[in-house]
Design a protein around this motif. Structure first.
Motif, PDB file in Angstrom:
ATOM      1  N   GLY A 209      -3.148  10.630-114.437  1.00 17.99           N
ATOM      2  CA  GLY A 209      -1.729  10.709-114.134  1.00 17.99           C
ATOM      3  C   GLY A 209      -1.503  11.562-112.911  1.00 17.99           C
ATOM      4  N   LEU A 323      -1.640  18.612-115.653  1.00 12.86           N
ATOM      5  CA  LEU A 323      -1.625  17.456-116.544  1.00 12.86           C
ATOM      6  C   LEU A 323      -1.592  17.884-118.002  1.00 12.86           C
ATOM      7  CD1 LEU A 323      -4.097  14.936-114.872  1.00 12.86           C
ATOM      8  CD2 LEU A 323      -1.607  14.804-114.995  1.00 12.86           C
ATOM      9  N   ALA A 324      -2.274  18.970-118.334  1.00 12.81           N
ATOM     10  CA  ALA A 324      -2.238  19.472-119.715  1.00 12.81           C
ATOM     11  C   ALA A 324      -0.816  19.865-120.098  1.00 12.81           C
ATOM     12  CB  ALA A 324      -3.183  20.660-119.865  1.00 12.81           C
ATOM     13  N   THR A 326       1.935  18.579-118.807  1.00 14.62           N
ATOM     14  CA  THR A 326       2.694  17.330-118.944  1.00 14.62           C
ATOM     15  C   THR A 326       2.421  16.680-120.293  1.00 14.62           C
ATOM     16  OG1 THR A 326       2.618  16.961-116.556  1.00 14.62           O
ATOM     17  CG2 THR A 326       3.077  15.051-117.947  1.00 14.62           C
ATOM     18  N   ASN A 327       1.148  16.628-120.651  1.00 10.08           N
ATOM     19  CA  ASN A 327       0.775  16.017-121.932  1.00 10.08           C
ATOM     20  C   ASN A 327       1.289  16.844-123.113  1.00 10.08           C
ATOM     21  OD1 ASN A 327      -0.535  13.975-120.561  1.00 10.08           O
ATOM     22  ND2 ASN A 327      -2.522  15.004-120.607  1.00 10.08           N
ATOM     23  N   ALA A 330       4.838  15.926-123.719  1.00 13.33           N
ATOM     24  CA  ALA A 330       4.933  14.656-124.436  1.00 13.33           C
ATOM     25  C   ALA A 330       4.492  14.811-125.881  1.00 13.33           C
ATOM     26  CB  ALA A 330       4.075  13.608-123.734  1.00 13.33           C
ATOM     27  N   GLY A 331       3.471  15.648-126.088  1.00 11.67           N
ATOM     28  CA  GLY A 331       2.971  15.863-127.440  1.00 11.67           C
ATOM     29  C   GLY A 331       3.963  16.598-128.318  1.00 11.67           C
ATOM     30  N   ALA A 338       1.578  21.711-128.820  1.00 12.53           N
ATOM     31  CA  ALA A 338       1.888  21.796-127.400  1.00 12.53           C
ATOM     32  C   ALA A 338       1.686  23.213-126.872  1.00 12.53           C
ATOM     33  CB  ALA A 338       3.328  21.350-127.159  1.00 12.53           C
ATOM     34  N   GLY A 343      -3.535  23.326-124.506  1.00 14.68           N
ATOM     35  CA  GLY A 343      -3.690  22.771-123.175  1.00 14.68           C
ATOM     36  C   GLY A 343      -4.949  23.270-122.503  1.00 14.68           C
ATOM     37  N   ALA A 346      -7.918  21.535-123.888  1.00 13.42           N
ATOM     38  CA  ALA A 346      -8.034  20.174-123.358  1.00 13.42           C
ATOM     39  C   ALA A 346      -8.663  20.191-121.973  1.00 13.42           C
ATOM     40  CB  ALA A 346      -6.655  19.518-123.304  1.00 13.42           C
ATOM     41  N   GLN A 350     -12.207  18.374-120.654  1.00 13.05           N
ATOM     42  CA  GLN A 350     -12.188  17.373-119.593  1.00 13.05           C
ATOM     43  C   GLN A 350     -12.937  17.798-118.337  1.00 13.05           C
ATOM     44  OE1 GLN A 350      -7.997  16.941-118.917  1.00 13.05           O
ATOM     45  NE2 GLN A 350      -7.600  16.401-121.051  1.00 13.05           N
TER      46      GLN A 350
END
Length: 358
Positions: A209, A323-324, A326-327, A330-331, A338, A343, A346, A350
């Motif tokens: 993303g 990105l973490a 952002t996710n 959403a989470g 969240a 984050g 994560a 990655q």
């Protein structure tokens, strides 16, 4: 200045868009030998006029002014701006490739930010100059010509963002400026032999993303022998979400810094720590034991930068943390965890996918 539009471009007449950002390639020399930024519109037009006298008639170029400054002033907002502009330029199917004319001081950060997002097969060539435009031996015109020809050539498709200076062509990841004045200004740190799997030129996974670099603080801390944790603590107090610690050898840290990192892993698991090396070439790995060794630090969740050096490791870590976030947003709507700690976890999972040749 011509602005990119949707004019049809035939397959035998490639259209390359040059995005200008200032830098030495359009700079001039003041009395006393001081290099200063000039009128970029005038300098860019002169650059284009000269380029068109030597460019094959089959290649069409246009220019888009994006920024106008010395690249030493660039940071996360400018990375965001350039990622957006390159994507906007490539939204035109008539464009064959993009050239970014950029100052050399922070070019390695910009190309990393671009390459992490560059999923389009069309080439993006980033170039610049070591000598100002009015220097009798200015390298800017030759570098620009090489970059445009590369961006127009179908053979460059699928290779990601390329650095073009001093007749050298380098892929973005692992690149760093290695000389302050020489025409061949950049070198690339990467394995000497191909890794198992895909050819090295294709080992460039892109982000899932759009990361936003602005607003996510990641600091680089130099950790020479005998240093303490004062600088590290100041960065944490200033709100750093991530730290890139430039150690020695394979990314090993002095005892006092290692002790602080161990405490940080317990007290602030929401902060991601990466160790890099001050050594120009080779891989930073979790190899050595002992309190400051990479193997011991890895047990505390500390990551190694691999073949990336601190500048590009900072860009990558900033992108992944963004990105973490952002996710996480959403989470949160879906009832998932969240928290900043989630984050950070994560990002640690990655990390090895994105740093060079893990």
């Amino acid at each position: 200045m011509d602005r990119v539009n949707s004019v049809e471009t035939s397959t035998d007449t490639p259209h390359v868009v040059i995005c200008t950002t200032g830098g030495t390639i359009t700079a001039s020399t003041a009395p006393g030998g001081v290099v200063v930024a000039g009128d970029s519109d005038v300098a860019t037009q002169a650059m284009l006029d000269e380029l068109r006298t030597v460019l094959p008639a089959s290649v069409r170029v246009s220019a888009r002014a994006v920024l106008d400054a010395d690249s030493s002033t660039f940071g996360p907002p400018e990375w965001d701006r350039l990622v957006d502009v390159v994507a906007d330029v490539l939204a035109d199917p008539g464009v064959s490739g993009v050239v970014v004319a950029h100052g050399t001081d922070t070019l390695e950060e910009t190309v990393m930010a671009l390459d992490l997002h560059h999923t389009d097969p069309r080439p993006v060539a980033v170039t610049g100059a070591q000598l100002p435009a009015d220097h009798p031996k200015s390298d800017g015109p030759a570098n620009l010509l090489d970059a445009v020809l590369l961006a127009a050539d179908p053979v460059s498709r699928g290779l990601g963002v390329l650095v073009v200076l001093g007749r050298a062509i380098l892929q973005a990841r692992g690149v760093r400026k290695w000389h302050t004045t020489e025409p061949v200004a950049f070198a690339r740190n990467a394995p000497d032999t191909p890794v198992e799997g895909l050819p090295p030129e294709l080992e460039r996974p892109t982000l899932p993303g759009r990361a936003r670099f602005t607003g996510t603080r990641v600091d680089v801390v130099s950790c020479p022998p005998g240093s303490d944790a004062v600088a590290l603590g100041a960065c944490v107090d200033a709100g750093a979400r991530g730290l890139v610690l430039e150690g020695s050898g394979s990314g090993n840290l002095p005892p006092l810094v290692a002790e602080a990192v161990t405490e940080l892993s317990v007290e602030r698991p929401d902060i991601v720590v990466v160790t890099a090396s001050r050594v120009p070439r080779g891989e930073a790995t979790a190899t050595y034991s002992g309190p400051g060794g990479g193997a011991e630090l890895a047990k505390r969740g500390v990551l190694s930068s691999g073949y990336l050096r601190s500048a590009q490791a900072r860009v990558l870590l900033t992108a992944l943390l963004s990105l973490a976030d952002t996710n996480a947003g959403a989470g949160a709507e879906a009832g998932a965890d969240a928290s900043p700690e989630a984050g950070a976890a994560a990002v640690r999972r990655q990390w090895s996918r994105y740093h060079l040749y893990s």
